[in-house]
Design an enzyme around this catalytic site. Structure first.
Site, PDB file in Angstrom:
ATOM      1  N   HIS A 225      -8.349   1.968  -3.029  1.00  0.00           N
ATOM      2  CA  HIS A 225      -9.195   1.800  -1.842  1.00  0.00           C
ATOM      3  C   HIS A 225      -9.691   3.173  -1.394  1.00  0.00           C
ATOM      4  CE1 HIS A 225      -9.209   0.515   2.725  1.00  0.00           C
ATOM      5  NE2 HIS A 225     -10.426   0.737   2.263  1.00  0.00           N
TER       6      HIS A 225
ATOM      7  N   MET B  60      -7.803   8.847   1.209  1.00  0.00           N
ATOM      8  CA  MET B  60      -8.555   9.303   2.393  1.00  0.00           C
ATOM      9  C   MET B  60      -8.932  10.770   2.207  1.00  0.00           C
ATOM     10  SD  MET B  60      -6.165   7.571   5.305  1.00  0.00           S
ATOM     11  CE  MET B  60      -5.101   6.189   4.859  1.00  0.00           C
TER      12      MET B  60
ATOM     13  N   MET C 275     -11.343   5.480   0.949  1.00  0.00           N
ATOM     14  CA  MET C 275     -11.834   5.723   2.308  1.00  0.00           C
ATOM     15  C   MET C 275     -12.357   7.154   2.321  1.00  0.00           C
ATOM     16  SD  MET C 275      -8.824   3.758   4.387  1.00  0.00           S
ATOM     17  CE  MET C 275      -7.640   3.936   3.073  1.00  0.00           C
TER      18      MET C 275
ATOM     19  N   MET D  98     -11.463  -5.206   6.186  1.00  0.00           N
ATOM     20  CA  MET D  98     -10.497  -4.417   6.958  1.00  0.00           C
ATOM     21  C   MET D  98     -10.160  -5.158   8.251  1.00  0.00           C
ATOM     22  SD  MET D  98      -9.670  -1.841   5.160  1.00  0.00           S
ATOM     23  CE  MET D  98      -8.582  -1.144   6.408  1.00  0.00           C
TER      24      MET D  98
ATOM     25  N   ASP E  33      -4.208   3.911  -1.151  1.00  0.00           N
ATOM     26  CA  ASP E  33      -5.121   4.301  -0.075  1.00  0.00           C
ATOM     27  C   ASP E  33      -5.510   5.762  -0.232  1.00  0.00           C
ATOM     28  OD1 ASP E  33      -5.596   2.066   1.669  1.00  0.00           O
ATOM     29  OD2 ASP E  33      -3.460   2.130   2.149  1.00  0.00           O
TER      30      ASP E  33
ATOM     31  N   ASP F  37      -6.858  -6.254   4.595  1.00  0.00           N
ATOM     32  CA  ASP F  37      -6.061  -5.023   4.667  1.00  0.00           C
ATOM     33  C   ASP F  37      -5.896  -4.554   6.108  1.00  0.00           C
ATOM     34  OD1 ASP F  37      -4.906  -2.524   4.252  1.00  0.00           O
ATOM     35  OD2 ASP F  37      -6.635  -1.673   3.193  1.00  0.00           O
TER      36      ASP F  37
ATOM     37  N   HIS G 292      -1.539  -0.957  -3.911  1.00  0.00           N
ATOM     38  CA  HIS G 292      -2.786  -0.616  -3.216  1.00  0.00           C
ATOM     39  C   HIS G 292      -2.759   0.883  -2.882  1.00  0.00           C
ATOM     40  CE1 HIS G 292      -6.176  -1.570  -0.426  1.00  0.00           C
ATOM     41  NE2 HIS G 292      -5.621  -0.651   0.356  1.00  0.00           N
TER      42      HIS G 292
ATOM     43  N   SER H 292       0.817  -1.215   0.000  1.00  0.00           N
ATOM     44  CA  SER H 292       0.000   0.000   0.000  1.00  0.00           C
ATOM     45  C   SER H 292       0.850   1.263   0.000  1.00  0.00           C
ATOM     46  CB  SER H 292      -0.974   0.003   1.174  1.00  0.00           C
ATOM     47  OG  SER H 292      -0.398   0.633   2.293  1.00  0.00           O
TER      48      SER H 292
END
Ligand code: DX5
Ligand code: ZN
Length: 215
Positions: free
Chosen positions: A64, A35, A66, A138, A33, A176, A31, A6
């Site tokens: 991913h 946010m 979030m 998660m 991430d 993850d 990956h 990630s």
């Protein structure tokens, strides 16, 4: 077992690209991430960053999200080059919108991902599994890397594994958070297909050996 290191431990897009170049022959995905400072406290790059990573490296991108309003930006992440695009179940008040988004992701030949936080039971996402290519379980609270793996995860992975064989559906199971070689073996036995690793791989001096030790 597929491995997806990630981007969460890394601050700049420039360094992320460098990291991706170093691991691209050994990892299966990068990956990413994402946010937004609302769904989780931290804030990262968004689709502009994903697009530049995609332009500069050839590794497949596992994005991913979030974020609290995924529907708003799904098109942009698809255009940016996501190969897997994962949204959080908890981010949707209107679950019809969730189905619409999962369908839209698939229509653009991207794999649709649905993620659940540690406190969300597998039973809640049963109605959506037929629209989902990847279920992202998660194993820590989303928001930051370096947290401890939650042991409840094994049972959720085993439950999903049983559901897919009982109902003959084909989603992959991805896990993850807090992954290291001590937990990866048991996750494999429970039926996991893709493991994400933030701090374990990134902080290892020999990243290639670290990746292979998780397989
Ligand atoms: C957590 C992120 C993870 C994180 C994993 O919010 O979704 O992808 O980077 O990092 P580790 O492996 O350090 O828990
Ligand atoms: Zn993640």
């Amino acid at each position: 077992m597929m491995i997806a290191p990630s981007t969460d431990p890394i601050r700049s897009i420039h360094e992320i690209i460098e990291y991706a170049e170093n691991i691209k022959h050994d990892a299966d995905f990068l990956h990413c991430d994402i946010m937004d400072g609302r769904f989780v406290e931290n804030k990262t790059y968004s689709y502009v960053g994903v697009a530049s990573i995609n332009e500069k490296t050839l590794i497949a991108l596992d994005v991913h999200l979030m974020v609290s309003e995924p529907s708003k930006d799904i098109d942009k992440y698809l255009q940016a080059g996501a190969n897997i695009l994962t949204v959080h179940y908890e981010a949707y008040v209107d679950k019809k919108k969730l189905i619409k988004d999962l369908k839209k992701i698939r229509q653009s030949h991207t794999l649709s991902g649905l993620s659940i936080k540690p406190q969300t039971p597998v039973s809640e996402i049963l109605p959506y599994l037929s629209y989902t290519d990847v279920v992202l379980v998660m194993s820590v609270e989303p928001g930051k890397s370096g947290q401890k793996f939650l042991d409840e995860t094994y049972q959720k992975v085993a439950q999903l594994n049983k559901i897919r064989s009982d109902y003959n559906v084909n989603f992959k199971i991805e896990v993850d958070g807090g992954i290291n070689p001590l937990v990866s073996e048991k996750l494999k036995q429970c039926g996991a297909d893709i493991l994400v690793s933030g701090s374990y791989v990134y902080s290892s001096e020999d990243k290639i050996t670290a990746i292979s030790s998780l397989r």
